[in-house]
Design a protein around this motif. Sequence first.
Motif, PDB file in Angstrom:
ATOM      1  N   ALA A 184       0.725  -1.121   0.005  1.00  0.00           N
ATOM      2  CA  ALA A 184       0.025  -0.001   0.002  1.00  0.00           C
ATOM      3  C   ALA A 184       0.893   1.190   0.030  1.00  0.00           C
ATOM      4  CB  ALA A 184      -1.070  -0.151   1.220  1.00  0.00           C
ATOM      5  N   GLY A 185       2.198   1.320   0.765  1.00  0.00           N
ATOM      6  CA  GLY A 185       2.987   2.252   0.852  1.00  0.00           C
ATOM      7  C   GLY A 185       3.539   2.560  -0.462  1.00  0.00           C
ATOM      8  N   ASP A 186       4.027   1.473  -1.184  1.00  0.00           N
ATOM      9  CA  ASP A 186       4.681   1.456  -2.127  1.00  0.00           C
ATOM     10  C   ASP A 186       3.576   2.123  -3.303  1.00  0.00           C
ATOM     11  OD1 ASP A 186       6.913   0.143  -1.246  1.00  0.00           O
ATOM     12  OD2 ASP A 186       6.488  -1.660  -2.195  1.00  0.00           O
ATOM     13  N   ALA A 187       2.422   1.553  -3.479  1.00  0.00           N
ATOM     14  CA  ALA A 187       1.635   2.037  -4.303  1.00  0.00           C
ATOM     15  C   ALA A 187       1.219   3.625  -4.162  1.00  0.00           C
ATOM     16  CB  ALA A 187       0.217   1.152  -4.285  1.00  0.00           C
ATOM     17  N   LEU A 188       1.003   4.042  -3.040  1.00  0.00           N
ATOM     18  CA  LEU A 188       0.817   5.381  -2.795  1.00  0.00           C
ATOM     19  C   LEU A 188       2.056   6.179  -3.213  1.00  0.00           C
ATOM     20  CD1 LEU A 188      -0.951   5.195   0.742  1.00  0.00           C
ATOM     21  CD2 LEU A 188      -1.929   5.986  -1.391  1.00  0.00           C
TER      22      LEU A 188
END
Length: 301
Positions: free
Chosen positions: A122-126
Amino acid sequence: MNDHELFRSALASRAALIEAHLDRTLSTRPANGEFARPERLVAAMRHAVLNGGKRLRPFLVMEVSALLGGRDEAAIGPAAALECIHCYSLVHDDLPAMDDDALRRGQPTVHIAFDEATAILAGDALLTLAFDLAVSGDPEGDDGRCRNLVALLARAAGFGGMAGGQMLDLVHERMAADGETITAIHAMKTGALIRAACEAGAIVAGDRERARMHRFGEIVGLAFQLADDLLDVTADSETMGKATGKDAAAGKKTLVAMHGVDWARERLDAYVREAEELLAPFGDRAAVLRGAARFIADRSS
């Protein structure tokens, strides 16, 4: 209305615009050319982004842009991008390998609500979504502005900015660190994104007053982290929406621990005075940003 009231009203208005924009963006419906977006990943991203928050960084992008004559339509993409980068950093900071926090904005952190692997993704995608948002959605945007925004965000978030500051913070957790080192960590870990938000507003407005807004962002960024460290000592977990007292428990070196609460409050006042001096040439048009500087120094959560 006084500066504080003007700021509160403007912050609420800008936050509503940003949240609506992010709500539309964080959808399971794929954009043109994309593969399907996994529902669990989107849900984790939404939990990270749409779960409260002041929206201070995107507010600064839009308010600086407006002060300098920029259009809201051009500012909202970069503003949303800053918020995505900020929220990604919180997701990763909360992980067990980093700060190991179970509470964020009064709710379970992403790795608690989902799982660690999902939180990392989720952090990577944000983070990657931020660069899409920064350069899309403005039909009148030019290539030079887009290049400047991408470079600004990459440097603010990267190894010479936020990520580098987090690394230095981890390295110095139990080491002797002087005030200069701690201030440098603050300027990178927290200040880099706040400074970038103010600079991004200047870029959106045609690169006007960029150096002045760089310094304004630098000052309020330092004030934000110092106020955060002060709150870790003086506030309770319920008010903050996250654990407090962790710095002292971990033996972490902070300027508040080094110099005391009274010194910290005096330093915050000095930061606000410098921020107000930087805004003085704009007169009453800068009332909202003056209120923002005072809010950052005096906040209670």
